[in-house]
Scaffold this motif. Structure first.
Motif, short mmCIF file in Angstrom:
data_model
loop_
_atom_site.label_atom_id
_atom_site.label_comp_id
_atom_site.label_asym_id
_atom_site.label_seq_id
_atom_site.Cartn_x
_atom_site.Cartn_y
_atom_site.Cartn_z
N ALA A 131 0.82 -1.31 -0.21
CA ALA A 131 0.03 -0.10 0.04
C ALA A 131 1.02 1.09 0.08
N THR A 132 0.61 2.23 -1.27
CA THR A 132 1.18 3.36 -0.88
C THR A 132 0.08 4.58 -0.45
N GLY A 133 0.41 6.00 -0.01
CA GLY A 133 -0.22 6.44 0.65
C GLY A 133 1.10 8.06 0.94
N THR A 134 -0.10 8.98 1.50
CA THR A 134 0.71 10.45 1.34
C THR A 134 0.09 10.78 2.66
N PHE A 135 1.23 10.99 4.09
CA PHE A 135 0.40 11.21 5.53
C PHE A 135 1.33 12.11 5.02
N GLY A 136 1.23 13.53 5.88
CA GLY A 136 1.51 14.69 6.28
C GLY A 136 2.64 15.51 5.34
N GLY A 137 2.43 14.86 4.22
CA GLY A 137 3.34 15.30 3.06
C GLY A 137 4.12 14.61 2.00
N GLN A 138 4.13 13.21 2.62
CA GLN A 138 5.35 12.41 2.62
C GLN A 138 4.68 11.19 2.13
N SER A 139 5.37 10.62 0.71
CA SER A 139 4.70 9.33 0.52
C SER A 139 5.27 7.90 1.08
N VAL A 140 4.54 7.14 1.47
CA VAL A 140 4.61 5.83 2.74
C VAL A 140 4.87 4.57 1.99
N VAL A 141 5.24 4.19 2.42
CA VAL A 141 4.67 2.37 1.79
C VAL A 141 5.25 1.48 2.75
N VAL A 142 3.92 0.74 3.08
CA VAL A 142 4.02 -0.68 4.02
C VAL A 142 3.58 -2.11 2.93
N LYS A 143 4.44 -3.01 3.23
CA LYS A 143 4.19 -4.57 3.04
C LYS A 143 4.01 -5.74 3.62
N GLY A 144 3.11 -6.42 3.04
CA GLY A 144 2.63 -7.82 4.27
C GLY A 144 1.63 -8.65 4.02
N CYS A 145 1.46 -9.31 5.09
CA CYS A 145 0.18 -10.17 4.48
C CYS A 145 -0.45 -9.88 5.18
N VAL A 146 -1.91 -10.04 3.91
CA VAL A 146 -3.17 -9.73 4.33
C VAL A 146 -4.08 -10.83 3.95
N SER A 147 -5.54 -10.58 3.78
CA SER A 147 -6.43 -11.18 3.86
C SER A 147 -7.03 -10.72 3.03
N LYS A 148 -7.74 -11.77 1.81
CA LYS A 148 -8.11 -11.11 0.22
C LYS A 148 -9.20 -10.19 0.79
N SER A 149 -10.00 -10.79 1.69
CA SER A 149 -11.09 -9.84 2.02
C SER A 149 -10.28 -7.74 2.81
N ILE A 150 -9.39 -8.23 2.80
CA ILE A 150 -9.10 -6.50 3.36
C ILE A 150 -8.26 -5.95 1.98
N CYS A 151 -8.00 -7.01 0.96
CA CYS A 151 -7.36 -6.46 -0.56
C CYS A 151 -8.26 -6.10 -1.19
N ASP A 152 -9.86 -7.04 -0.80
CA ASP A 152 -10.93 -6.33 -1.98
C ASP A 152 -11.66 -4.89 -1.34
N ALA A 153 -10.68 -4.54 -0.56
CA ALA A 153 -11.23 -3.21 0.17
C ALA A 153 -10.48 -2.23 -0.72
N THR A 154 -11.42 -1.30 -0.92
CA THR A 154 -10.62 -0.20 -1.93
C THR A 154 -11.36 1.02 -1.88
N SER A 155 -11.59 1.39 -0.44
CA SER A 155 -11.25 2.94 0.32
C SER A 155 -11.01 3.10 1.86
N VAL A 156 -9.86 3.12 1.95
CA VAL A 156 -9.34 2.96 2.85
C VAL A 156 -8.59 4.93 2.67
N SER A 157 -8.87 5.04 3.92
CA SER A 157 -9.13 7.12 4.18
C SER A 157 -7.02 6.80 3.99
N SER A 158 -7.06 7.90 2.88
CA SER A 158 -5.72 8.23 2.98
C SER A 158 -4.28 7.57 1.87
N VAL A 159 -5.11 6.24 2.14
CA VAL A 159 -4.25 5.56 1.01
C VAL A 159 -4.45 5.54 -0.62
N GLU A 160 -3.30 5.74 -0.71
CA GLU A 160 -3.15 6.04 -2.34
C GLU A 160 -3.77 4.56 -3.12
#
Length: 194
Positions: A131-160
């Motif tokens: 996931a990539t997003g912008t927080f405080g004007g900075q581009s941020v990246v996180v990676k890891g293991c995820v359940s399919k249902s969370i992958c299917d969620a399309t609108s997470v606040s501040s996550v691009e």
């Protein structure tokens, strides 16, 4: 005219009588003392979420507009959520994150500026995510293991951008220079508040 007013009042009483009830609590020690809450209009789900950062664990139960059943493992940060839509259905706690059984999948995760770390997925975490997003004007990246249902969620606040893939280590090992804690805070607030 009196019939119309009576029907209108009856409708209002009927609607108010069928508001969803959920348990509400917040704890930093795991289980929490639950209180019943009548959900405000627009909040049609009951949710339970557990977040663990190292040895610190927080549990939250509340009404939600939307939520997913599933879990995420971002290395030192693990989250699990349960969602339902009947009265007081969030009575049980989400299973302890440390008791999840490894499922054989492995994904890269970020630790500070490095995304070369590997974590073992467990439970329903059947995808690798980025996931990539912008927080405080900075581009941020996180990676890891995820359940399919969370992958299917399309609108997470501040996550691009959320991308998920199947297969060991499919989420790439490129390094990033931004701290992933900012995005983790955004993801955490989404799961705790929605």
């Amino acid at each position: 005219m009196d019939l119309q007013i009576s029907v209108f009042l009856l409708f209002i009483l009927f609607t108010a009588g069928h508001s969803l009830k959920c348990y509400e609590c917040m704890s930093q020690t795991g289980s929490c003392a639950q209180q019943q809450l009548t959900c405000p209009s627009g909040l049609t789900k009951c949710s339970t979420a557990v977040t663990q950062i190292g040895d610190i664990k927080a549990s939250v139960k509340n009404c939600a507009a939307a939520c997913q059943n599933g879990s995420m493992n971002l290395g030192d940060l693990k989250m699990s959520s349960f969602c339902c839509d009947t009265d007081l259905c969030n009575a049980k706690d989400v299973p302890d994150l440390s008791s999840n059984v490894p499922n054989g999948n492995k994904c890269f995760y970020c630790d500070g500026p490095s995304c070369l770390n590997i974590t073992s997925c467990s439970g329903t975490e059947d995808r690798c995510g980025k996931a990539t997003g912008t927080f405080g004007g900075q581009s941020v990246v996180v990676k890891g293991c995820v359940s399919k249902s969370i992958c299917d969620a399309t609108s997470v606040s501040s996550v691009e951008g959320i991308s998920c893939c199947e297969g060991n280590l499919c989420n790439g090992a490129q390094s990033v220079t931004q701290s992933f804690l900012f995005l983790c805070g955004s993801l955490l607030s989404y799961f705790l508040m929605h």
